[in-house]
Design an enzyme around this catalytic site. Structure first.
Site, PDB file in Angstrom:
ATOM      1  N   ARG A  52       0.703  -1.191   0.030  1.00 16.92           N
ATOM      2  CA  ARG A  52      -0.009   0.066   0.058  1.00 16.92           C
ATOM      3  C   ARG A  52       0.877   1.163   0.022  1.00 16.92           C
ATOM      4  O   ARG A  52       0.697   2.113  -0.345  1.00 16.92           O
ATOM      5  CB  ARG A  52      -0.977  -0.039   1.076  1.00 16.92           C
ATOM      6  N   TYR A 104     -14.070  19.417 -14.744  1.00 14.53           N
ATOM      7  CA  TYR A 104     -14.624  17.773 -14.791  1.00 14.53           C
ATOM      8  C   TYR A 104     -15.845  17.923 -13.610  1.00 14.53           C
ATOM      9  O   TYR A 104     -15.509  18.119 -12.442  1.00 14.53           O
ATOM     10  CB  TYR A 104     -13.355  17.001 -14.320  1.00 14.53           C
ATOM     11  N   ASP A 177      -5.158  20.401 -13.476  1.00 17.07           N
ATOM     12  CA  ASP A 177      -5.777  19.211 -14.279  1.00 17.07           C
ATOM     13  C   ASP A 177      -5.411  19.302 -15.531  1.00 17.07           C
ATOM     14  O   ASP A 177      -6.170  19.945 -16.496  1.00 17.07           O
ATOM     15  CB  ASP A 177      -7.325  19.115 -13.831  1.00 17.07           C
ATOM     16  N   LYS A 202      -7.501   8.455 -19.147  1.00 13.25           N
ATOM     17  CA  LYS A 202      -7.596   8.949 -20.458  1.00 13.25           C
ATOM     18  C   LYS A 202      -6.395   8.858 -21.147  1.00 13.25           C
ATOM     19  O   LYS A 202      -6.150   7.661 -21.817  1.00 13.25           O
ATOM     20  CB  LYS A 202      -8.212  10.480 -20.123  1.00 13.25           C
TER      21      LYS A 202
END
Ligand code: PLP
Length: 381
Positions: A52, A104, A177, A202
């Site tokens: 993790r 977004y 972003d 994306k």
């Protein structure tokens, strides 16, 4: 391979040229272990304790993205939203944030809902207007300016260098972003940004088969360590197999993104002034409001995303999407296949998308086929 001496396309194609030391393999292996052996004296000299926190399969895609974005560190996340929300959750309740109205939609929704309840003070502004960002920042109180450029779903442009200057003057950091631009077209850190975020789902992955996110930092400082702690302790880590698949996708980034840009530019120019089109939203058109800024901070194209406003309103727009054959009706973007979507109905209330607008994610198909498919869908009754 000394990445500094080669162009980004060469470095990406070979994923930094790393060779697996044990096997001499050209492509990396997958290391799925969740835990690592302690040394006999109870130390972890390998530097890894538990997956993790430390996953060796992340190393190469993180190093490659870091190289392409000129960063001082990169981190993969379980999704773009996990990457983005980790930046906000690394702030403290009461901190002031400036973010765009056009962004977004799921992140805007989270900011105005969850993040506000959690304690952030958030002002949404028209980020295509630098003066509006300057008016919204509160020196000493604003900790983060968040921008997205080109911004979903109308592809308005924010001047990254000017936004960085405004943020820094107020004592805040700038996060970008850059999902739509990808590191092929824009390198935000070189323009002054502190953090770059990608929905790796994306363009970075590019094949519509991995959900992933990433952050890159300009400085390995206390805020970056706090973000890393949000990832580790909040557990927003990417799966090992997904990290491996993402690196495979990134190797063709510099072929896919320019191809999508060429297609989008051709489609945008073709439909400008078309008798069934009300307007074309694409920063690559000289008539677009943000074109000059986009031309300054993007190189090699203006992105694979554009939107078309259809004459006849919402029903006409949905009808056009219904009749396309090559374009696939689906949400998301940045894959090799072209997608079309009516955004106003997808986003719901508070969407900046006009009702007559279809969002187009241009893939790598033949642009003339994509144009012909839209033509038949526009003309058919
Ligand atoms: C898709 C997207 C996100 C969210 O990413 P996920 O991987 O879906 O969580 C954030 N920003 C932009 C611009 C996006 O397109």
């Amino acid at each position: 391979m000394e990445p500094q001496s080669f162009k980004p396309a060469s470095v990406a194609a070979q994923a930094l040229g790393w060779i697996d030391e044990k096997t001499r393999a050209i492509s990396p292996g997958i290391q799925p272990a969740t835990t690592y052996l302690r040394d006999e004296d109870n130390q972890f000299r390998s530097g890894r304790v538990y997956a993790r926190a430390d996953n060796p399969t992340f190393d190469q895609p993180e190093a490659l993205l870091n190289h392409l974005e000129h960063g001082a560190g990169a981190a993969l996340f379980s999704s773009g939203m996990a990457a983005a929300t980790s930046v906000f959750l690394a702030l403290k309740p009461g901190d002031h944030v400036v973010a765009p109205k056009v962004m977004y939609w799921a992140l805007r929704h989270w900011l105005t809902g969850y993040a506000t309840e959690w304690g952030l003070k958030i002002d949404l502004v028209d980020a295509s207007d630098s003066a509006a960002i300057a008016r919204a920042v509160q020196p000493g109180r604003t900790k983060l300016v968040w921008i997205e450029t080109p911004a979903n779903p109308t592809w308005v442009i924010t001047d990254i260098a000017v936004a960085a200057e405004i943020a820094h003057r107020a004592g805040a950091i700038l996060a970008v972003d850059s999902t739509t631009a990808s590191p092929v077209l824009t390198q935000s850190i070189a323009l002054g940004a502190d953090i770059v975020m990608h929905s790796a789902t994306k363009y970075l992955n590019g094949h519509s088969d991995v959900i992933a996110g990433a952050l890159v930092t300009a400085k390995d400082n206390a805020f970056w360590q706090r973000i890393k702690s949000v990832r580790k302790n909040g557990g927003a880590v990417l799966g090992t197999f997904e990290a491996w698949l993402l690196l495979r996708g990134m190797r063709t980034l510099f072929v896919r993104v320019p191809a999508a840009c060429r297609g989008a530019q051709k489609i945008a120019e073709y439909f400008s002034g078309h008798d069934r089109i009300e307007g074309v939203l694409y920063p690559g058109l000289p008539s677009a409001p943000g074109h000059a800024i986009a031309a300054k901070q993007m190189s090699g194209g203006f992105g694979g995303m554009l939107s078309l406003r259809i004459k006849g309103g919402e029903a006409a727009a949905i009808g056009v999407a219904a009749r396309t054959q090559l374009w696939k009706r689906a949400t998301s973007l940045g894959g090799v296949e072209s997608l079309i979507e009516h955004r106003a109905s997808a986003e719901g209330a508070n969407s900046p998308a006009p009702a007559d607008m279809l969002r187009l994610s241009v893939g790598i198909e033949d642009a003339d086929d994509l144009i012909a498919d839209l033509e038949q869908a526009l003309v058919a009754k």
